[in-house]
Design a protein around this motif. Structure first.
Motif, PDB file in Angstrom:
ATOM      1  N   PHE A  25       0.966  -0.749   0.041  1.00 26.26           N
ATOM      2  CA  PHE A  25      -0.074  -0.126  -0.036  1.00 26.26           C
ATOM      3  C   PHE A  25       0.987   1.715   0.139  1.00 26.26           C
ATOM      4  O   PHE A  25       0.800   1.900  -0.175  1.00 26.26           O
ATOM      5  N   GLY A  26       2.355   1.121   0.655  1.00 24.09           N
ATOM      6  CA  GLY A  26       3.051   1.779   0.489  1.00 24.09           C
ATOM      7  C   GLY A  26       2.922   3.311  -0.906  1.00 24.09           C
ATOM      8  O   GLY A  26       3.512   3.870  -0.864  1.00 24.09           O
ATOM      9  N   HIS A  27       2.875   2.146  -1.795  1.00 25.48           N
ATOM     10  CA  HIS A  27       3.421   2.722  -3.337  1.00 25.48           C
ATOM     11  C   HIS A  27       1.406   3.049  -4.131  1.00 25.48           C
ATOM     12  O   HIS A  27       1.667   3.259  -5.122  1.00 25.48           O
ATOM     13  N   MET A  28       0.985   2.936  -3.348  1.00 26.09           N
ATOM     14  CA  MET A  28       0.081   3.370  -3.682  1.00 26.09           C
ATOM     15  C   MET A  28      -0.161   4.892  -3.998  1.00 26.09           C
ATOM     16  O   MET A  28       0.331   5.264  -2.842  1.00 26.09           O
ATOM     17  N   PRO A  69       9.056  12.987  -3.540  1.00 24.73           N
ATOM     18  CA  PRO A  69       9.378  11.650  -4.716  1.00 24.73           C
ATOM     19  C   PRO A  69      10.056  10.057  -3.046  1.00 24.73           C
ATOM     20  O   PRO A  69       9.297  10.835  -2.081  1.00 24.73           O
ATOM     21  N   CYS A  70       9.300   9.559  -3.832  1.00 21.78           N
ATOM     22  CA  CYS A  70       9.411   8.308  -2.816  1.00 21.78           C
ATOM     23  C   CYS A  70      10.397   7.192  -3.519  1.00 21.78           C
ATOM     24  O   CYS A  70      10.994   7.406  -4.296  1.00 21.78           O
ATOM     25  N   TYR A  71      10.838   6.428  -2.407  1.00 25.07           N
ATOM     26  CA  TYR A  71      12.398   5.600  -2.779  1.00 25.07           C
ATOM     27  C   TYR A  71      12.519   4.787  -3.662  1.00 25.07           C
ATOM     28  O   TYR A  71      13.455   4.140  -3.770  1.00 25.07           O
ATOM     29  N   CYS A  72      10.984   4.568  -3.795  1.00 24.69           N
ATOM     30  CA  CYS A  72      11.063   3.614  -4.805  1.00 24.69           C
ATOM     31  C   CYS A  72      11.089   4.059  -6.630  1.00 24.69           C
ATOM     32  O   CYS A  72      11.342   3.699  -6.931  1.00 24.69           O
ATOM     33  N   GLY A  73      11.094   5.409  -6.599  1.00 25.18           N
ATOM     34  CA  GLY A  73      11.636   5.624  -8.112  1.00 25.18           C
ATOM     35  C   GLY A  73      10.469   6.549  -8.008  1.00 25.18           C
ATOM     36  O   GLY A  73      10.374   7.566  -8.823  1.00 25.18           O
ATOM     37  N   GLY A 108       5.050  10.845  -5.065  1.00 26.36           N
ATOM     38  CA  GLY A 108       3.837  11.127  -4.532  1.00 26.36           C
ATOM     39  C   GLY A 108       3.106  10.224  -3.870  1.00 26.36           C
ATOM     40  O   GLY A 108       2.188   9.671  -4.262  1.00 26.36           O
ATOM     41  N   CYS A 109       4.404   8.441  -3.834  1.00 29.82           N
ATOM     42  CA  CYS A 109       3.578   7.311  -2.719  1.00 29.82           C
ATOM     43  C   CYS A 109       2.938   7.676  -1.872  1.00 29.82           C
ATOM     44  O   CYS A 109       3.559   8.739  -0.785  1.00 29.82           O
ATOM     45  N   MET A 110       2.014   7.206  -0.904  1.00 30.25           N
ATOM     46  CA  MET A 110       1.805   7.081  -0.123  1.00 30.25           C
ATOM     47  C   MET A 110       2.642   6.870   1.091  1.00 30.25           C
ATOM     48  O   MET A 110       3.141   7.803   2.473  1.00 30.25           O
TER      49      MET A 110
HETATM   50 ZN   LIG Z   1       7.189   4.527  -4.018  1.00 30.12          ZN
END
Ligand SMILES: [Zn+2]
Length: 375
Positions: A238-241, A249-253, A256-258
């Motif tokens: 869910f962290g990447h919704m 920025p999210c650590y996934c690249g 706007g991710c949760m």
């Molecule tokens: Zn993410």
């Protein structure tokens, strides 16, 4: 008529297992009640209970209250018949628990140690597990196995970490982590393990969604008492919704991710990395901290509402934030109610039962559960 010798072994095992599972679920139950609830004859129930007692798996409990006639002696599980180990590996900590079949924590330890993909690190963890077992005095043959909870995506058989952003590893076999341990071992995703432990505590629930709010945000989906992993073991991430288009920025690249709005770091970075201090200041009414919390809550509300609309079932909030959330659940319910399409959805929101050990207990359950289901 089938004679006793002709009864298929499979049937015998099924009855034995059904009886054990019933006793496990009920906590204590009389033999006539076992027969009645499973639709089997009293002699069959008595014989199977006798066999399970001989194997050290069931024992006599206390005398049950009776409404008249002979008082019935209850049957209970021998909760210390077997044990399992759970180890939660995070970026900066290791938690280890030794639990019995009733998921009671017999021994536990938690220590700071930065994760390193080195044999020395794994050896340290394995040594600590060995010490914990030695302290408990439990014989190694009574230990079912050791589960390792890790933040990452795993192969379906739990024998390899495919990749972990948090640990910065990929294609890491379980056997490397557990080398020299001497027990069967398996890996499990940390949020799945924690969610599973929470579900186990609430046996009456069969469906629930677990939202893990730690330094990263994860989750678990539990449907019909089973973890739903998805086609690629990425279900419940869910962290990447996406919460905000073109957002932080999210650590996934991605942006706007949760995770960028709802991880525990979003709060703890305002108090020198201490979540405890954050909630202490919040309780004291610190204005700057209150502003951070209100913004956090607004994003969490959005995420929670999205999950409730999607799943329409219990939503358990845990992770590092879990131990501080109890006093703020009502605020979250109220803010969710304001944006919810469906009346009553907010009632699904609960704080977790475990404080720090959920993932470790869940990892150990990966051995307890099959034992209970298959004995
Ligand atoms: Zn993410």
């Amino acid at each position: 008529m089938i004679s006793r010798a002709q009864v298929p072994i499979e049937n015998k095992q099924t009855t034995r297992n059904r009886i054990y599972q019933l006793v496990y679920q009920k906590g204590r139950i009389s033999k006539p009640e076992i027969a009645s609830q499973l639709g089997i004859s009293l002699p069959t129930a008595i014989q199977n209970v006798k066999n399970l007692r001989a194997d050290g798996l069931l024992k006599e409990g206390e005398v049950l209250d009776s409404t008249g006639g002979r008082k019935a002696v209850s049957v209970v599980c021998e909760k210390n018949a077997k044990f399992a180990i759970g180890t939660d590996i995070t970026r900066n900590h290791v938690s280890i628990v030794l639990i019995n079949l009733a998921t009671e924590i017999i021994e536990s330890t938690r220590f700071e140690i930065p994760y390193e993909n080195t044999q020395a690190y794994y050896q340290e963890v394995v040594n600590c597990i060995g010490e914990l077992v030695a302290v408990s005095g439990i014989k190694t043959e009574h230990i079912l196995g050791a589960g390792f909870s890790v933040p990452g995506v795993l192969t379906r058989d739990g024998q390899m970490i495919i990749y972990s952003h948090v640990l910065q590893v990929s294609a890491l076999p379980c056997s490397t982590i557990s080398r020299g341990l001497g027990f069967p071992s398996v890996l499990c995703n940390d949020a799945n393990a924690a969610g599973f432990a929470e579900m186990w505590k609430h046996k009456y629930r069969t469906d629930a969604v677990f939202l893990s709010l730690s330094d990263t945000v994860g989750g678990a989906i539990l449907l019909h008492n089973e973890l739903y992993l998805g086609e690629n073991q990425r279900g419940g991430e869910f962290g990447h919704m996406t919460l905000v288009q073109d957002g932080l920025p999210c650590y996934c690249g991605q942006k706007g991710c949760m995770d960028a709005y709802c991880s525990a770091l979003v709060l703890s970075r305002h108090t020198g990395g201490s979540l405890e201090l954050f909630f202490k200041k919040l309780a004291e009414g610190d204005k700057a901290i209150l502003a951070v919390w209100e913004q956090y809550l607004s994003f969490l509300t959005m995420a929670v509402n999205n999950l409730l609309v999607s799943f329409d079932c219990s939503l358990i909030l845990g992770g590092y934030l879990g131990e501080y959330l109890e006093g703020y659940i009502d605020d979250l319910r109220k803010s969710t109610m304001k944006i919810s399409t469906f009346t009553g959805n907010e009632d699904y929101i609960t704080a977790c039962s475990y404080r720090k050990e959920a993932a470790a207990v869940g990892a150990a359950l990966f051995f307890v559960r099959p034992f209970i289901k298959q004995l």
